[in-house]
Motif scaffolding. Structure first.
Motif, PDB file in Angstrom:
ATOM      1  N   ASN A  89       0.838  -1.206   0.000  1.00 59.34           N
ATOM      2  CA  ASN A  89       0.000   0.000   0.000  1.00 59.34           C
ATOM      3  C   ASN A  89       0.874   1.257   0.000  1.00 59.34           C
ATOM      4  N   LEU A  90       1.530   1.475  -1.135  1.00 61.87           N
ATOM      5  CA  LEU A  90       2.429   2.626  -1.262  1.00 61.87           C
ATOM      6  C   LEU A  90       1.656   3.938  -1.222  1.00 61.87           C
ATOM      7  N   ALA A  91       0.443   3.955  -1.758  1.00 62.47           N
ATOM      8  CA  ALA A  91      -0.342   5.195  -1.803  1.00 62.47           C
ATOM      9  C   ALA A  91      -0.571   5.750  -0.402  1.00 62.47           C
ATOM     10  N   ALA A  92      -1.014   4.891   0.516  1.00 63.17           N
ATOM     11  CA  ALA A  92      -1.259   5.353   1.885  1.00 63.17           C
ATOM     12  C   ALA A  92       0.033   5.782   2.556  1.00 63.17           C
ATOM     13  N   ALA A  93       1.117   5.029   2.321  1.00 67.82           N
ATOM     14  CA  ALA A  93       2.398   5.360   2.941  1.00 67.82           C
ATOM     15  C   ALA A  93       2.915   6.717   2.461  1.00 67.82           C
ATOM     16  N   LEU A  94       2.809   6.973   1.167  1.00 67.86           N
ATOM     17  CA  LEU A  94       3.286   8.253   0.626  1.00 67.86           C
ATOM     18  C   LEU A  94       2.446   9.424   1.145  1.00 67.86           C
ATOM     19  N   ALA A  95       1.116   9.234   1.165  1.00 69.44           N
ATOM     20  CA  ALA A  95       0.243  10.306   1.651  1.00 69.44           C
ATOM     21  C   ALA A  95       0.544  10.631   3.110  1.00 69.44           C
ATOM     22  N   ALA A  96       0.771   9.599   3.915  1.00 74.19           N
ATOM     23  CA  ALA A  96       1.096   9.822   5.321  1.00 74.19           C
ATOM     24  C   ALA A  96       2.461  10.492   5.473  1.00 74.19           C
ATOM     25  N   TYR A  97       3.430  10.027   4.700  1.00 69.69           N
ATOM     26  CA  TYR A  97       4.781  10.598   4.777  1.00 69.69           C
ATOM     27  C   TYR A  97       4.769  12.082   4.455  1.00 69.69           C
ATOM     28  N   TRP A  98       4.027  12.466   3.415  1.00 70.51           N
ATOM     29  CA  TRP A  98       3.969  13.877   3.035  1.00 70.51           C
ATOM     30  C   TRP A  98       3.253  14.728   4.087  1.00 70.51           C
ATOM     31  N   ARG A  99       2.382  14.089   4.869  1.00 71.09           N
ATOM     32  CA  ARG A  99       1.701  14.790   5.969  1.00 71.09           C
ATOM     33  C   ARG A  99       2.502  14.707   7.268  1.00 71.09           C
ATOM     34  N   ARG A 100       3.703  14.145   7.207  1.00 70.99           N
ATOM     35  CA  ARG A 100       4.582  13.988   8.373  1.00 70.99           C
ATOM     36  C   ARG A 100       3.945  13.104   9.448  1.00 70.99           C
ATOM     37  N   ILE A 101       3.234  12.095   8.994  1.00 71.41           N
ATOM     38  CA  ILE A 101       2.608  11.128   9.907  1.00 71.41           C
ATOM     39  C   ILE A 101       3.486   9.879   9.937  1.00 71.41           C
ATOM     40  N   PRO A 102       3.886   9.381  11.103  1.00 70.18           N
ATOM     41  CA  PRO A 102       4.701   8.163  11.169  1.00 70.18           C
ATOM     42  C   PRO A 102       4.000   6.975  10.513  1.00 70.18           C
ATOM     43  N   VAL A 103       4.761   6.176   9.779  1.00 70.07           N
ATOM     44  CA  VAL A 103       4.226   5.021   9.052  1.00 70.07           C
ATOM     45  C   VAL A 103       4.842   3.744   9.603  1.00 70.07           C
ATOM     46  N   LEU A 104       3.988   2.815  10.001  1.00 70.07           N
ATOM     47  CA  LEU A 104       4.440   1.469  10.371  1.00 70.07           C
ATOM     48  C   LEU A 104       4.047   0.528   9.242  1.00 70.07           C
ATOM     49  N   HIS A 105       5.025  -0.225   8.741  1.00 69.60           N
ATOM     50  CA  HIS A 105       4.810  -1.076   7.565  1.00 69.60           C
ATOM     51  C   HIS A 105       4.812  -2.546   7.966  1.00 69.60           C
ATOM     52  N   LEU A 106       3.645  -3.183   7.888  1.00 68.33           N
ATOM     53  CA  LEU A 106       3.522  -4.610   8.163  1.00 68.33           C
ATOM     54  C   LEU A 106       3.981  -5.403   6.945  1.00 68.33           C
ATOM     55  N   ASP A 107       4.584  -6.575   7.180  1.00 66.30           N
ATOM     56  CA  ASP A 107       5.134  -7.414   6.108  1.00 66.30           C
ATOM     57  C   ASP A 107       6.188  -6.647   5.311  1.00 66.30           C
ATOM     58  N   ALA A 108       6.966  -5.869   5.995  1.00 59.99           N
ATOM     59  CA  ALA A 108       8.033  -5.114   5.340  1.00 59.99           C
ATOM     60  C   ALA A 108       9.149  -6.059   4.886  1.00 59.99           C
ATOM     61  N   GLY A 109       9.834  -5.663   3.824  1.00 57.97           N
ATOM     62  CA  GLY A 109      11.018  -6.405   3.378  1.00 57.97           C
ATOM     63  C   GLY A 109      10.751  -7.563   2.449  1.00 57.97           C
ATOM     64  N   ARG A 110       9.503  -7.790   2.066  1.00 58.49           N
ATOM     65  CA  ARG A 110       9.206  -8.883   1.146  1.00 58.49           C
ATOM     66  C   ARG A 110       9.662  -8.499  -0.258  1.00 58.49           C
ATOM     67  N   ARG A 111      10.384  -9.408  -0.903  1.00 59.54           N
ATOM     68  CA  ARG A 111      10.885  -9.149  -2.252  1.00 59.54           C
ATOM     69  C   ARG A 111      10.631 -10.375  -3.126  1.00 59.54           C
ATOM     70  N   SER A 112      10.567 -10.146  -4.441  1.00 55.35           N
ATOM     71  CA  SER A 112      10.259 -11.244  -5.367  1.00 55.35           C
ATOM     72  C   SER A 112      11.409 -12.227  -5.490  1.00 55.35           C
ATOM     73  N   GLY A 113      12.625 -11.758  -5.260  1.00 52.78           N
ATOM     74  CA  GLY A 113      13.783 -12.643  -5.375  1.00 52.78           C
ATOM     75  C   GLY A 113      14.271 -12.825  -6.800  1.00 52.78           C
ATOM     76  N   THR A 114      13.677 -12.111  -7.743  1.00 51.45           N
ATOM     77  CA  THR A 114      14.122 -12.207  -9.131  1.00 51.45           C
ATOM     78  C   THR A 114      15.277 -11.242  -9.370  1.00 51.45           C
ATOM     79  N   PRO A 115      16.178 -11.554 -10.298  1.00 49.45           N
ATOM     80  CA  PRO A 115      17.312 -10.646 -10.575  1.00 49.45           C
ATOM     81  C   PRO A 115      16.843  -9.270 -11.029  1.00 49.45           C
ATOM     82  N   GLU A 116      15.757  -9.247 -11.823  1.00 49.11           N
ATOM     83  CA  GLU A 116      15.230  -7.964 -12.281  1.00 49.11           C
ATOM     84  C   GLU A 116      14.060  -7.581 -11.378  1.00 49.11           C
ATOM     85  N   ALA A 117      14.162  -6.452 -10.701  1.00 47.40           N
ATOM     86  CA  ALA A 117      13.091  -6.003  -9.819  1.00 47.40           C
ATOM     87  C   ALA A 117      11.858  -5.662 -10.649  1.00 47.40           C
ATOM     88  N   ASP A 118      10.688  -6.242 -10.297  1.00 46.59           N
ATOM     89  CA  ASP A 118       9.458  -5.921 -10.999  1.00 46.59           C
ATOM     90  C   ASP A 118       8.853  -4.655 -10.392  1.00 46.59           C
TER      91      ASP A 118
END
Length: 342
Positions: A89-118
């Motif tokens: 949910n990048l949209a909510a995170a960006l909107a909060a960041y621009w409003r200077r609201i702290p963001v806690l990200h659940l399931d952070a750090g998940r990546r596809s593991g492919t050489p080319e980032a999708d």
């Protein structure tokens, strides 16, 4: 005096399902006021399926820019003390960041593991740049964040909340006395595998007359209920596979399964070649044998232990000056497996 508000922003039904246990844990904690924010009526229905109601329902956005505008308009008028987002949910995170609201990200750090980032990896990496606290579901996700130079002190291994959500749903189904259906195979795979999967399902329907084959991609808010009823899941979708593992349902993964490396290593999920003959053989063996299914199910899930919601509630309160951050999720096997009505 009113409690500080924390907004739990869900852009998809999967996010709503994972955030519902966190809202319940925050409410039980009594230090903050959790506000469930749904993007669209489908997401709001997902809250209802978990026994909760959306506090705020935004219009369904046509694109990410529209979603950002909806969140920004909301938080311009009703600014929370913190915002919790899950997954992509990048949209909510960006909107909060621009409003200077702290963001806690659940399931952070998940990546596809492919050489080319999708494009999804790109969004996740950008989200990592605006999050205040990174709540990782598994050690590999935490390592991904460290490799991307995220400050170690901002990362907390909490586990994911799929197990918490499965237990909430199981309690609701038992309380409602919902009868157990026929044998159920839940399928959610990429369109690239459509033809061999269709051929395999036709063969399995002849072999197992009592088999109900349900397409998970066509369901929305009811998917959690379908997962709870399933005997077996065929999925290359991380969210669906995670929900199945949390509910104690074995998972077969066509293709490479890069995002599910922890579950594949554990053995509760297995790779299967995406051709009709192999699918019929592998699925048939598991549908034929409860012992085979139980041997996979007994391995549990590496993505949470059923206590993640409490840790996340405690971490949210600590971020806002209420108590200490929790201890990380211990590296131990899940001891209680949520089942529907055995």
């Amino acid at each position: 005096m009113s409690l500080p508000e924390v907004h739990l922003a869900s852009g998809t039904c999967a996010e709503a399902t994972r955030l519902a246990p966190v809202a319940a844990a925050i409410r039980a904690q009594g230090l903050l006021n959790p506000v469930l924010v749904a993007s669209g009526t489908d997401v709001s229905r997902a809250h209802i399926s978990m026994g909760m109601a959306s506090d705020l329902t935004l219009p369904t956005p046509a694109d990410q820019a529209t979603a950002i505008r909806h969140y920004d308009q909301l938080w311009a008028e009703r600014t929370p003390a913190a915002v919790l987002v899950r997954g992509d949910n990048l949209a909510a995170a960006l909107a909060a960041y621009w409003r200077r609201i702290p963001v806690l990200h659940l399931d952070a750090g998940r990546r596809s593991g492919t050489p080319e980032a999708d494009h999804m990896d790109a969004d996740r990496r950008l989200l990592a740049q605006v999050a205040t606290v990174h709540l990782a579901a598994a050690p590999l996700a935490a390592m991904n964040l460290l490799d991307e130079s995220v400050v170690a002190g901002d990362i907390l291994l909490t586990g994911g909340t799929a197990v918490d959500a499965a237990r909430m749903l199981t309690a609701r189904l038992r309380a409602a006395g919902t009868p157990r259906p026929n044998r159920v195979l839940l399928v959610g795979v990429d369109d690239a595998y459509d033809r061999p999967v269709r051929e395999a399902m036709l063969d399995l329907a002849v072999r197992f007359p009592d088999l109900d084959v349900i397409g998970a991609r066509t369901s929305t808010h009811e998917r959690a209920r379908l997962v709870a009823a399933a005997d077996l899941v065929l999925a290359d979708d991380f969210d669906l596979a995670e929900e199945a593992l949390a509910a104690g349902v074995p998972v077969l993964v066509p293709g490479e399964g890069r995002e599910l490396s922890e579950a594949l290593h554990l053995g509760s999920a297995r790779l299967v070649e995406p051709n009709a003959e192999t699918l019929v053989r592998e699925l048939g063996q598991l549908l034929d044998s409860r012992l085979r299914r139980d041997s996979m199910r007994a391995l549990g899930t590496p993505y949470g232990d059923g206590l993640a919601a409490g840790r996340i509630a405690q971490a949210t309160a600590a971020l806002l000056g209420q108590g200490q951050f929790p201890d990380p999720m211990p590296a131990r096997k899940q001891t209680e497996e949520p089942t529907w009505m055995s």
